[in-house]
Design an enzyme around this catalytic site. Structure first.
Site, PDB file in Angstrom:
ATOM      1  N   ARG A  30       0.817  -1.225   0.000  1.00  0.00           N
ATOM      2  CA  ARG A  30       0.000   0.000   0.000  1.00  0.00           C
ATOM      3  C   ARG A  30       0.846   1.269   0.000  1.00  0.00           C
ATOM      4  NH1 ARG A  30      -5.631  -0.419   2.075  1.00  0.00           N
ATOM      5  NH2 ARG A  30      -6.289  -2.398   1.232  1.00  0.00           N
ATOM      6  N   ARG A  34      -3.266   6.854   1.112  1.00  0.00           N
ATOM      7  CA  ARG A  34      -3.757   8.077   1.755  1.00  0.00           C
ATOM      8  C   ARG A  34      -2.786   8.757   2.703  1.00  0.00           C
ATOM      9  NH1 ARG A  34      -9.245   5.090   3.259  1.00  0.00           N
ATOM     10  NH2 ARG A  34      -7.578   3.639   3.765  1.00  0.00           N
ATOM     11  N   ARG A  43      -6.369  11.613  -5.990  1.00  0.00           N
ATOM     12  CA  ARG A  43      -7.643  10.945  -5.744  1.00  0.00           C
ATOM     13  C   ARG A  43      -8.789  11.948  -5.846  1.00  0.00           C
ATOM     14  NH1 ARG A  43     -11.033   9.695  -1.504  1.00  0.00           N
ATOM     15  NH2 ARG A  43     -11.519   7.514  -1.062  1.00  0.00           N
ATOM     16  N   ASP A  80      -6.913  -2.593  -7.207  1.00  0.00           N
ATOM     17  CA  ASP A  80      -7.484  -3.241  -6.021  1.00  0.00           C
ATOM     18  C   ASP A  80      -7.738  -4.703  -6.335  1.00  0.00           C
ATOM     19  OD1 ASP A  80      -8.621  -2.204  -3.273  1.00  0.00           O
ATOM     20  OD2 ASP A  80      -9.883  -3.867  -3.934  1.00  0.00           O
ATOM     21  N   TYR A 157     -15.045 -11.785   0.292  1.00  0.00           N
ATOM     22  CA  TYR A 157     -15.735 -10.523  -0.026  1.00  0.00           C
ATOM     23  C   TYR A 157     -16.975 -10.771  -0.883  1.00  0.00           C
ATOM     24  CZ  TYR A 157     -11.909  -7.745   1.890  1.00  0.00           C
ATOM     25  OH  TYR A 157     -10.996  -7.173   2.742  1.00  0.00           O
TER      26      TYR A 157
HETATM   27  O1  CP3 Z   1       0.228  -1.633  -2.429  1.00  0.00           O
HETATM   28  C1  CP3 Z   1      -0.159  -0.713  -3.200  1.00  0.00           C
HETATM   29  O2  CP3 Z   1       0.232   0.460  -3.115  1.00  0.00           O
HETATM   30  C2  CP3 Z   1      -1.117  -1.088  -4.321  1.00  0.00           C
HETATM   31  C3  CP3 Z   1      -2.468  -0.780  -4.093  1.00  0.00           C
HETATM   32  C4  CP3 Z   1      -3.429  -1.706  -3.388  1.00  0.00           C
HETATM   33  C5  CP3 Z   1      -4.684  -1.220  -2.940  1.00  0.00           C
HETATM   34  N1  CP3 Z   1      -5.415  -2.277  -2.511  1.00  0.00           N
HETATM   35  C6  CP3 Z   1      -5.109   0.169  -2.978  1.00  0.00           C
HETATM   36  C7  CP3 Z   1      -6.171   0.621  -2.067  1.00  0.00           C
HETATM   37  C8  CP3 Z   1      -3.399  -3.080  -3.155  1.00  0.00           C
HETATM   38  C9  CP3 Z   1      -2.280  -4.067  -3.379  1.00  0.00           C
HETATM   39  C10 CP3 Z   1      -4.678  -3.418  -2.591  1.00  0.00           C
HETATM   40  C11 CP3 Z   1      -5.061  -4.798  -2.250  1.00  0.00           C
HETATM   41  C12 CP3 Z   1      -6.269  -5.019  -1.442  1.00  0.00           C
HETATM   42  N2  CP3 Z   1      -7.479  -4.417  -1.559  1.00  0.00           N
HETATM   43  C13 CP3 Z   1      -6.376  -6.011  -0.444  1.00  0.00           C
HETATM   44  C14 CP3 Z   1      -5.310  -6.988  -0.071  1.00  0.00           C
HETATM   45  C15 CP3 Z   1      -4.202  -6.367   0.665  1.00  0.00           C
HETATM   46  C16 CP3 Z   1      -4.494  -6.002   2.066  1.00  0.00           C
HETATM   47  O3  CP3 Z   1      -4.340  -4.835   2.385  1.00  0.00           O
HETATM   48  O4  CP3 Z   1      -4.823  -6.915   2.845  1.00  0.00           O
HETATM   49  C17 CP3 Z   1      -7.675  -5.951   0.088  1.00  0.00           C
HETATM   50  C18 CP3 Z   1      -8.233  -6.790   1.213  1.00  0.00           C
HETATM   51  C19 CP3 Z   1      -8.373  -4.950  -0.645  1.00  0.00           C
HETATM   52  C20 CP3 Z   1      -9.794  -4.552  -0.494  1.00  0.00           C
HETATM   53  C21 CP3 Z   1      -9.873  -3.173  -0.030  1.00  0.00           C
HETATM   54  N3  CP3 Z   1      -9.597  -2.063  -0.802  1.00  0.00           N
HETATM   55  C22 CP3 Z   1     -10.259  -2.720   1.265  1.00  0.00           C
HETATM   56  C23 CP3 Z   1     -10.623  -3.630   2.429  1.00  0.00           C
HETATM   57  C24 CP3 Z   1     -10.199  -1.325   1.227  1.00  0.00           C
HETATM   58  C25 CP3 Z   1     -10.609  -0.372   2.300  1.00  0.00           C
HETATM   59  C26 CP3 Z   1      -9.557  -0.308   3.338  1.00  0.00           C
HETATM   60  C27 CP3 Z   1      -9.183   1.105   3.652  1.00  0.00           C
HETATM   61  O5  CP3 Z   1      -8.029   1.269   4.071  1.00  0.00           O
HETATM   62  O6  CP3 Z   1     -10.037   2.001   3.507  1.00  0.00           O
HETATM   63  C28 CP3 Z   1      -9.734  -0.935  -0.046  1.00  0.00           C
HETATM   64  C29 CP3 Z   1      -9.490   0.435  -0.503  1.00  0.00           C
HETATM   65  C30 CP3 Z   1      -8.108   0.759  -0.963  1.00  0.00           C
HETATM   66  N4  CP3 Z   1      -7.335  -0.026  -1.779  1.00  0.00           N
HETATM   67  C31 CP3 Z   1      -7.413   1.979  -0.717  1.00  0.00           C
HETATM   68  C32 CP3 Z   1      -6.195   1.894  -1.409  1.00  0.00           C
HETATM   69  C33 CP3 Z   1      -5.126   2.945  -1.523  1.00  0.00           C
HETATM   70  C34 CP3 Z   1      -7.935   3.135   0.102  1.00  0.00           C
HETATM   71  C35 CP3 Z   1      -8.950   3.800  -0.777  1.00  0.00           C
HETATM   72  C36 CP3 Z   1      -9.003   5.290  -0.679  1.00  0.00           C
HETATM   73  O7  CP3 Z   1      -8.187   5.997  -1.300  1.00  0.00           O
HETATM   74  O8  CP3 Z   1      -9.958   5.732  -0.024  1.00  0.00           O
END
Ligand code: CP3
Length: 357
Positions: A30, A34, A43, A80, A157
């Site tokens: 990640r 943010r 964003r 994602d 999910y």
């Molecule tokens: O690593 C990186 O920089 C690449 C980007 C990346 C994102 N999601 C961006 C993201 C990767 C590799 C993921 C994978 C992902 N997405 C997973 C597996 C990895 C992990 O963290 O366990 C999962 C379970 C998801 C599903 C997902 N997407 C969730 C549960 C959420 C909400 C969590 C939160 O922190 O709000 C997201 C949103 C998400 N994916 C964000 C980002 C940068 C935040 C979204 C935003 O900008 O509001």
């Protein structure tokens, strides 16, 4: 096919092959997100998170931001894991401050049997366009990691319809209808393998499978439903994308590292609840290890962060095969100074560990 672009920094790929390197490569799960002001600005330009994922130019912009700011040794595609179920027709959306949700969760046998494996270039073309755009922007600076969710984690999910603490619906299927869960996992393994292979054709140099909820299963369930489906993905990739290294990351699954090391993966992600020294013993030199600083430790003062980085390096110990990372994704309010301190500490302190002891 993107024309081959010789890499200027291939530390990450060499470490994945457990070859000697001058210093331990570092990137963070990640890393585009943010905690970065520039991410929040892009964003806002996109509108929302999903619009950002679906806009290849802007997805490329945020992928590059942490590379520019910190000089990480690998870039990871900005996307994602839930793009795949979205392409399967489940209707992905993000509820502010609550995370992802689906309009059409999988709650009936009929819905599972009707699911179709998406054609990546057609139905996830925006991801492949992002990979190609990022590859061009990187111009060989560092390797690019493509990724997908594990079949089991995607299934949680899809069945729950949103994030969950207990996975009641998914686990009911696991206990009452294991046959039906396996049908779903097998479709997802095919979808994930095709999706990852398309990312490789578009330019990804390495692949990572995020099994965020593997550790929520009982040991037998982990083997049968999480690991077996990831192995299915790896076996398919052996044909579809031969030679491309795959990193498996099952959160909360330290007890299974030995079995995971026999899956054909090049490397395993390790979360912060395990010791890298123990993990190293468990995997017996079969794979590289990636991890494992507690993401919450970055809220400590920068001097403390340096000390904790030193601890992770010492825990892995001497010799090749370590990729420095966090034990899970970086948190939203992480101070930038801590990330800078982490990267500096890895650069300063890791060369001493790369020589054999
Ligand atoms: O690593 C990186 O920089 C690449 C980007 C990346 C994102 N999601 C961006 C993201 C990767 C590799 C993921 C994978 C992902 N997405 C997973 C597996 C990895 C992990 O963290 O366990 C999962 C379970 C998801 C599903 C997902 N997407 C969730 C549960 C959420 C909400 C969590 C939160 O922190 O709000 C997201 C949103 C998400 N994916 C964000 C980002 C940068 C935040 C979204 C935003 O900008 O509001």
């Amino acid at each position: 096919m993107t024309p081959p672009n010789p890499l200027k920094n291939d530390l990450f790929l060499r470490a994945l092959r457990r070859e000697p390197v001058e210093r331990t490569p570092v990137w963070l799960m990640r890393q585009a997100g943010r905690y970065l002001a520039e991410y929040r600005a892009t964003r806002a330009k996109a509108g929302d998170f999903l619009a950002l994922c679906k806009n290849p130019e802007l997805a490329c912009e945020v992928t590059m931001q942490p590379i520019e700011r910190f000089g990480f040794d690998a870039a990871i595609l900005f996307s994602d894991i839930l793009t795949v179920p979205d392409a399967m027709g489940l209707g992905l959306h993000f509820v502010d401050n609550e995370g992802p949700a689906f309009h059409h969760p999988l709650r009936t046998e009929e819905a599972i049997l009707k699911l179709r494996v998406p054609e990546p270039e057609a139905e996830l073309g925006y991801v492949m366009d992002a990979v190609r755009t990022i590859k061009t922007a990187l111009a060989g600076r560092v390797p690019l990691i493509g990724f997908a969710g594990s079949p089991w984690t995607l299934a949680t999910y899809m069945i729950e319809g949103a994030g969950s603490r207990d996975f009641v619906h998914a686990k009911r299927l696991r206990y009452d209808r294991p046959d039906l869960l396996k049908t779903l996992l097998s479709k997802l393994a095919e979808a994930v393998a095709l999706y990852l292979a398309a990312q490789v054709r578009a330019g990804a140099d390495a692949l990572m499978v995020f099994d965020t909820w593997g550790g929520a299963l009982d040991p037998q369930g982990y083997r049968e439903f999480s690991l077996a489906a990831m192995q299915d993905v790896i076996e398919r990739l052996r044909v579809l994308a031969p030679g491309v290294p795959v990193i498996l990351f099952s959160k909360g699954a330290a007890a299974h590292l030995g079995e995971m090391s026999r899956s054909g993966a090049a490397a395993l992600g390790v979360d912060w609840t395990a010791s890298l020294a123990d993990a190293r013993k468990a995997v017996g030199g079969r794979v590289a290890l990636q991890g494992n600083l507690d993401p919450t430790s970055l809220f400590a003062r920068p001097e403390k962060v340096r000390e904790l980085v030193a601890g992770v390096l010492a825990d892995y110990g001497h010799g090749p095969g370590h990729i420095f990372n966090l034990g899970h994704g970086i948190l939203q309010h992480t101070p930038i100074e801590s990330v800078a301190a982490l990267v500096e500490a890895v650069r300063d302190l890791s060369p001493a560990y790369q020589q054999a002891s």
